[in-house]
Scaffold this motif. Structure first.
Motif, short mmCIF file in Angstrom:
data_model
loop_
_atom_site.label_atom_id
_atom_site.label_comp_id
_atom_site.label_asym_id
_atom_site.label_seq_id
_atom_site.Cartn_x
_atom_site.Cartn_y
_atom_site.Cartn_z
N THR A 210 -0.71 -4.37 3.67
CA THR A 210 -0.97 -3.13 4.40
C THR A 210 -0.46 -3.24 5.82
O THR A 210 -0.41 -4.32 6.39
CB THR A 210 -2.48 -2.81 4.39
N ASP B 2 1.26 5.72 -4.42
CA ASP B 2 0.97 4.60 -3.52
C ASP B 2 0.26 3.44 -4.23
O ASP B 2 -0.07 3.51 -5.42
CB ASP B 2 0.19 5.07 -2.29
N ASN C 15 -3.79 1.29 8.90
CA ASN C 15 -4.09 1.96 7.62
C ASN C 15 -5.46 1.54 7.10
O ASN C 15 -5.66 1.39 5.91
CB ASN C 15 -3.03 1.60 6.57
N LEU D 59 0.83 -1.21 0.00
CA LEU D 59 0.00 0.00 0.00
C LEU D 59 0.86 1.26 0.00
O LEU D 59 0.63 2.19 -0.76
CB LEU D 59 -0.92 -0.03 1.23
N MET D 60 1.86 1.32 0.88
CA MET D 60 2.69 2.52 0.99
C MET D 60 3.94 2.34 0.15
O MET D 60 4.80 1.51 0.46
CB MET D 60 3.09 2.74 2.46
N ILE E 296 -2.68 2.32 -3.97
CA ILE E 296 -4.05 2.56 -4.46
C ILE E 296 -3.99 3.10 -5.89
O ILE E 296 -4.74 2.67 -6.76
CB ILE E 296 -4.79 3.53 -3.52
N GLU E 297 -3.07 4.04 -6.10
CA GLU E 297 -2.91 4.61 -7.45
C GLU E 297 -2.40 3.54 -8.42
O GLU E 297 -2.85 3.47 -9.57
CB GLU E 297 -1.97 5.81 -7.39
N SER F 147 -8.40 2.97 6.73
CA SER F 147 -9.19 3.75 5.78
C SER F 147 -8.56 3.67 4.39
O SER F 147 -9.27 3.61 3.39
CB SER F 147 -9.31 5.19 6.24
N ASP F 148 -7.22 3.66 4.34
CA ASP F 148 -6.55 3.49 3.04
C ASP F 148 -6.91 2.15 2.44
O ASP F 148 -7.07 2.01 1.23
CB ASP F 148 -5.03 3.53 3.23
N LEU G 68 -10.11 2.11 0.65
CA LEU G 68 -9.91 2.72 -0.66
C LEU G 68 -9.27 1.74 -1.63
O LEU G 68 -9.63 1.66 -2.79
CB LEU G 68 -8.99 3.95 -0.54
N GLY G 69 -8.32 0.98 -1.12
CA GLY G 69 -7.62 0.01 -1.96
C GLY G 69 -8.57 -1.05 -2.49
O GLY G 69 -8.54 -1.39 -3.67
#
Ligand code: CA
Length: 222
Positions: free
Chosen positions: A82, A62, A86, A56-57, A64-65, A88-89, A92-93
């Motif tokens: 992840t 990142d 994290n 994720l990071m 998600i992108e 909430s990220d 999104l993922g």
């Protein structure tokens, strides 16, 4: 899929990338590594892997992108890595098209089990035929779908979840039951995964496609 599926690992921490690659190679996978967002996207475009393990990071941009970009033309199964905290990220993922996630620190064995589960579903022969409900139609042989006549891009998990509801109209499932039957997880942990994918399915197939039964779970909309 060949006998030796190809997996792209996008992970900037060398120790984790090396441990994952070693384990996956021992399992017979062909493994390629990228260490940041842009090179991860380039690797997936060039390699056309059977599955992507995606941190994720990442430097650059990142996970998600990365997930959005690699899913834009063709769906490839994605498992996100992840860190705890994290959450909430993570949602999104999953919304960006990841099929599953695993939280660090994880055992390579657990990751391998997830990979096998996702690949099994991605390559399962769901039988040929069409499933229809209101404005939604799924073609199970091609794993394609339409909503009100418009083609909808569904990930492996979104497709399986939608098909599951269409095959069991009138039945309400708990999140645990869905994890067991759709994801194939015996332990049934990961309720957030179910909620995120239900959201994604509603966004693509209409808010009424899946109904929430408060305190119980989810079923096909009526
Ligand atoms: Ca990282």
């Amino acid at each position: 899929m060949s006998d030796h599926p190809t997996i792209a690992v996008v992970e900037d921490e060398p120790a984790i990338a090396a441990a994952v690659a070693t384990r996956l190679r021992a399992e017979g996978f062909n493994v390629h590594i990228a260490v940041d967002g842009p090179s991860g996207v380039a690797l997936v475009e060039q390699l056309q892997p059977d599955l992507v393990v995606l941190d994720l990071m990442l430097p650059g941009f990142d996970g998600i992108e990365v997930c959005r970009r690699i899913q834009s033309d063709r769906h490839v199964p994605v498992i996100m890595l992840t860190a705890r905290g994290n959450e909430s990220d993570l949602v999104l993922g999953l919304g960006a098209g990841a099929d599953d996630y695993i939280t660090k620190p994880f055992s390579p064995r657990a990751l391998v089990a997830r990979i096998h589960a996702v690949l099994r579903r991605a390559h399962a022969a769901p039988g040929s035929g069409r499933l229809r409900h209101r404005g939604v139609e799924l073609d199970t042989s091609g794993r394609t779908g339409t909503h009100d006549g418009v083609a909808v891009h569904l990930t492996v998990t979104e497709f399986d979840l939608a098909a599951w509801f269409l095959r069991h109209p009138g039945v309400v499932f708990t999140r645990e039951q869905l994890l067991q039957s759709v994801w194939g997880y015996p332990d049934g942990s990961g309720e957030r995964t179910v909620d995120s994918h239900i959201q994604a399915v509603r966004r693509k197939l209409g808010p009424d496609f899946v109904r929430t039964v408060h305190g119980v779970g989810y079923g096909l909309g009526q």
